[in-house]
Design a protein around this motif. Structure first.
Motif, short mmCIF file in Angstrom:
data_model
loop_
_atom_site.label_atom_id
_atom_site.label_comp_id
_atom_site.label_asym_id
_atom_site.label_seq_id
_atom_site.Cartn_x
_atom_site.Cartn_y
_atom_site.Cartn_z
N ALA A 280 -29.69 -0.39 55.80
CA ALA A 280 -29.44 -0.90 57.15
C ALA A 280 -28.32 -1.93 57.17
O ALA A 280 -27.61 -2.08 58.16
CB ALA A 280 -30.72 -1.50 57.73
N LEU A 281 -28.15 -2.64 56.05
CA LEU A 281 -27.12 -3.68 55.97
C LEU A 281 -25.77 -3.14 55.50
O LEU A 281 -24.73 -3.66 55.91
CB LEU A 281 -27.60 -4.79 55.01
CG LEU A 281 -28.83 -5.59 55.44
CD1 LEU A 281 -29.25 -6.53 54.31
CD2 LEU A 281 -28.54 -6.38 56.70
N ILE A 282 -25.77 -2.13 54.64
CA ILE A 282 -24.52 -1.72 53.98
C ILE A 282 -23.92 -0.43 54.52
O ILE A 282 -22.87 0.00 54.03
CB ILE A 282 -24.74 -1.56 52.46
CG1 ILE A 282 -25.67 -0.36 52.19
CG2 ILE A 282 -25.26 -2.82 51.83
CD1 ILE A 282 -25.77 0.01 50.72
N TRP A 283 -24.53 0.19 55.57
CA TRP A 283 -23.98 1.47 56.03
C TRP A 283 -22.51 1.37 56.47
O TRP A 283 -21.75 2.32 56.23
CB TRP A 283 -24.86 2.08 57.12
CG TRP A 283 -24.86 1.35 58.44
CD1 TRP A 283 -25.75 0.44 58.86
CD2 TRP A 283 -23.92 1.53 59.51
NE1 TRP A 283 -25.45 -0.01 60.11
CE2 TRP A 283 -24.33 0.65 60.55
CE3 TRP A 283 -22.80 2.33 59.69
CZ2 TRP A 283 -23.62 0.56 61.74
CZ3 TRP A 283 -22.10 2.23 60.89
CH2 TRP A 283 -22.51 1.35 61.90
N PRO A 284 -22.05 0.25 57.08
CA PRO A 284 -20.61 0.19 57.39
C PRO A 284 -19.75 0.19 56.12
O PRO A 284 -18.68 0.80 56.10
CB PRO A 284 -20.47 -1.13 58.15
CG PRO A 284 -21.85 -1.43 58.67
CD PRO A 284 -22.76 -0.94 57.61
N VAL A 285 -20.24 -0.48 55.06
CA VAL A 285 -19.49 -0.49 53.80
C VAL A 285 -19.44 0.91 53.21
O VAL A 285 -18.39 1.36 52.70
CB VAL A 285 -20.15 -1.48 52.81
CG1 VAL A 285 -19.42 -1.45 51.47
CG2 VAL A 285 -20.16 -2.88 53.38
N MET A 286 -20.55 1.63 53.27
CA MET A 286 -20.58 2.99 52.73
C MET A 286 -19.62 3.91 53.48
O MET A 286 -18.92 4.73 52.86
CB MET A 286 -22.01 3.54 52.78
CG MET A 286 -22.98 2.84 51.84
SD MET A 286 -24.64 3.56 51.86
CE MET A 286 -24.34 5.19 51.15
N LEU A 287 -19.56 3.76 54.81
CA LEU A 287 -18.61 4.57 55.58
C LEU A 287 -17.17 4.25 55.19
O LEU A 287 -16.33 5.17 55.05
CB LEU A 287 -18.82 4.32 57.08
CG LEU A 287 -20.04 4.98 57.73
CD1 LEU A 287 -20.13 4.61 59.20
CD2 LEU A 287 -19.99 6.49 57.57
N ILE A 349 -13.97 0.43 42.92
CA ILE A 349 -15.35 0.70 43.34
C ILE A 349 -16.30 0.75 42.15
O ILE A 349 -17.49 0.46 42.29
CB ILE A 349 -15.45 1.99 44.19
CG1 ILE A 349 -15.08 3.23 43.37
CG2 ILE A 349 -14.60 1.88 45.44
CD1 ILE A 349 -15.30 4.54 44.13
N ARG A 350 -15.79 1.08 40.95
CA ARG A 350 -16.66 1.04 39.77
C ARG A 350 -16.91 -0.40 39.35
O ARG A 350 -18.02 -0.78 39.00
CB ARG A 350 -16.03 1.83 38.61
CG ARG A 350 -15.98 3.32 38.83
CD ARG A 350 -15.31 4.00 37.65
NE ARG A 350 -16.13 3.90 36.45
CZ ARG A 350 -17.04 4.81 36.09
NH1 ARG A 350 -17.26 5.87 36.86
NH2 ARG A 350 -17.73 4.65 34.99
N ARG A 351 -15.86 -1.22 39.38
CA ARG A 351 -15.98 -2.61 38.95
C ARG A 351 -16.93 -3.39 39.87
O ARG A 351 -17.66 -4.27 39.44
CB ARG A 351 -14.60 -3.26 38.93
CG ARG A 351 -14.56 -4.64 38.31
CD ARG A 351 -13.13 -5.05 37.99
NE ARG A 351 -12.23 -4.93 39.14
CZ ARG A 351 -11.30 -3.99 39.26
NH1 ARG A 351 -11.13 -3.07 38.32
NH2 ARG A 351 -10.51 -3.96 40.34
N THR A 352 -16.90 -3.06 41.15
CA THR A 352 -17.75 -3.76 42.12
C THR A 352 -19.07 -3.04 42.39
O THR A 352 -19.84 -3.48 43.25
CB THR A 352 -17.00 -3.92 43.45
OG1 THR A 352 -16.59 -2.61 43.90
CG2 THR A 352 -15.79 -4.83 43.29
#
Length: 457
Positions: A280-287, A349-352
């Motif tokens: 619910a918190l990270i869906w904008p980041v995933m998009l 994206i791997r490092r983070t």
């Protein structure tokens, strides 16, 4: 009472959750809350969370004269119980079925009642400080026997006085044992027990010494001492060792998953709640990451790779694609520093750990957990299981998005056997010592360490 540890374990596993539920139902009477299915579900959740999160030993800490030493941890545990219940109620809409002052009254009164019950149990069941000590001897000065003797010395609450060891070996062959601690050979044990008022005898002989043990028990039939057998489990790599029964026959588990019975329910509920909250918190980041992957290199957004799941069963693990290749065969090359296979944003994206975010979907599917041993490619499993003893034990549980090894610095490339060996050691340590507390600690450490981790590329 000579053994306070079983009482403390009883309080943690049964007494505390039962008290929490009883207080809930009793408070429902003056607040005129119906004893219906909604209250039953709330009580069940409270019972499960209390059994895992409350430190039921806070008044029974062995060797500590101040019984409230662990009160801070107890209060924090109750805070976590309340927090999880609030979160579950918020996400499910369950909170709307309860009168808020009723829940507040329960949140405040339950811990106070628990403290009172613990104080009562301590006063009634634990031996007074001036009670006479029961004298104890250990048969067999091996690793298990010396460990037990150390515990007896360090824990006055056990109300035991360690008298010494009996062993047929000469003191020169007993590492770390003083000559004054060796009371004699096994043949002299029975006479010593009767002459010196020994109340507890702990037999710590190897499993191969059955004839000697039987002969010893025969010699001790003329005494009133309590006799305990201490199996030398130090010869095994114990994972969740415990006593159990199979059809009424007692058995000893020496390698078992920590997630059986109630623990499996608590683990699954916490996984679902945390996964839903995080998604619910990270869906904008995933998009945003999905769009960046799609527009910076040709190929699919998600990379699916076969990994070993619980009990070694094959599962498909999701990741945002970070490489130009899609390796999932018998040979998989780990990502290395300055790897030419990385996409333009692959290294970032791997490092983070942003590439791992789709695995929260794996958690909701029941294939993974939030916390657990990190899954390796199947090809790596087949290689390392032949090189590292106990490697496959890590697959007694679901793999995790993060793990005990990762927050202790063993994340990313394992370019040597030694690094993988250390990762496995942390994974097995997690299996031995799992608790919901440990899971929450790992989640918090993961959140704070991702930005500064330099081992992933």
């Amino acid at each position: 009472m000579a053994h306070a540890a079983p009482l403390a374990s009883f309080c943690k596993s049964f007494l505390d959750p039962i008290v929490v539920v009883v207080v809930l139902y009793l408070l429902a009477i003056p607040f005129e809350i119906a004893w219906n299915g909604y209250l039953l579900v709330w009580a069940a959740l409270a019972f499960l969370l209390s059994a895992q999160l409350l430190d039921g030993t806070f008044l029974f800490v062995p060797g500590v004269s101040r019984p409230l030493l662990g009160l801070g941890r107890f209060v924090a545990g109750w805070g976590c119980v309340v927090g999880f219940l609030w979160l579950i109620g918020r996400l499910s809409g369950f909170n709307a079925y309860f009168y808020p002052p009723f829940l507040i009254a329960w949140h405040l009164s339950a811990p106070l009642v628990l403290i009172g019950v613990h104080a009562l149990f301590r006063a009634m069941l634990l031996s007074p400080r001036d009670a006479p000590l029961a004298r104890a001897v250990v048969i067999g000065a091996n690793q298990a026997g010396t460990a037990l003797a150390t515990r007896i010395r360090e824990n006055p609450e056990l109300r035991l006085e360690f008298a010494g060891y009996f062993d047929d070996r000469h003191v020169s062959r007993l590492e770390g044992i003083g000559e004054e601690e060796l009371l004699g050979k096994l043949a002299t044990l029975a006479d010593y027990v009767k002459a010196n008022g020994i109340g507890h005898i702990y037999v710590s002989l190897p499993m191969t010494s059955q004839p000697r043990v039987l002969s010893l028990l025969e010699d001790l039939k003329d005494s009133t001492a309590s006799i305990y057998f201490l199996p030398d489990f130090f010869v095994c790599d114990l994972i969740q060792a415990r006593f159990d029964h199979v059809g009424g026959i007692p058995v000893v588990a020496v390698c078992e998953s920590p997630f059986v019975g109630m623990s499996s329910v608590v683990k699954r509920v916490s996984d679902i709640v945390l996964a839903l909250l995080i998604l619910a918190l990270i869906w904008p980041v995933m998009l945003a990451v999905a769009a960046a992957v799609k527009f910076t290199s040709p190929g699919p957004v998600l990379f699916k790779q076969r990994r070993y799941g619980a009990n070694g069963e094959s599962i498909l693990v999701y990741k945002f694609r970070s490489m130009t290749v899609m390796e999932d065969g018998d040979k998989v090359v780990q990502a290395q520093k300055n790897d030419q296979r990385l996409t333009p944003i692959g290294g970032f994206i791997r490092r983070t750990s942003l590439d791992e975010l789709p695995q929260f979907i794996n958690v909701l599917e029941g294939k993974m957990s939030i916390v657990g041993p990190r899954p390796h490619a199947n090809a790596h499993n087949e290689m390392y299981r032949k090189l590292i003893r106990g490697y496959m034990i890590r697959h007694k549980v679901k793999p995790g998005i993060t793990g005990w090894a990762q927050v202790n610095g063993y994340r990313g490339e394992t370019d040597t056997i030694d690094k993988m060996q250390k990762r496995i050691e942390y994974d097995l340590d997690y299996l031995r010592n799992w608790s919901l507390w440990l899971d929450l600690k790992i989640v918090m450490q993961t959140a704070t360490s991702m930005a500064r981790d330099r081992n992933a590329y």
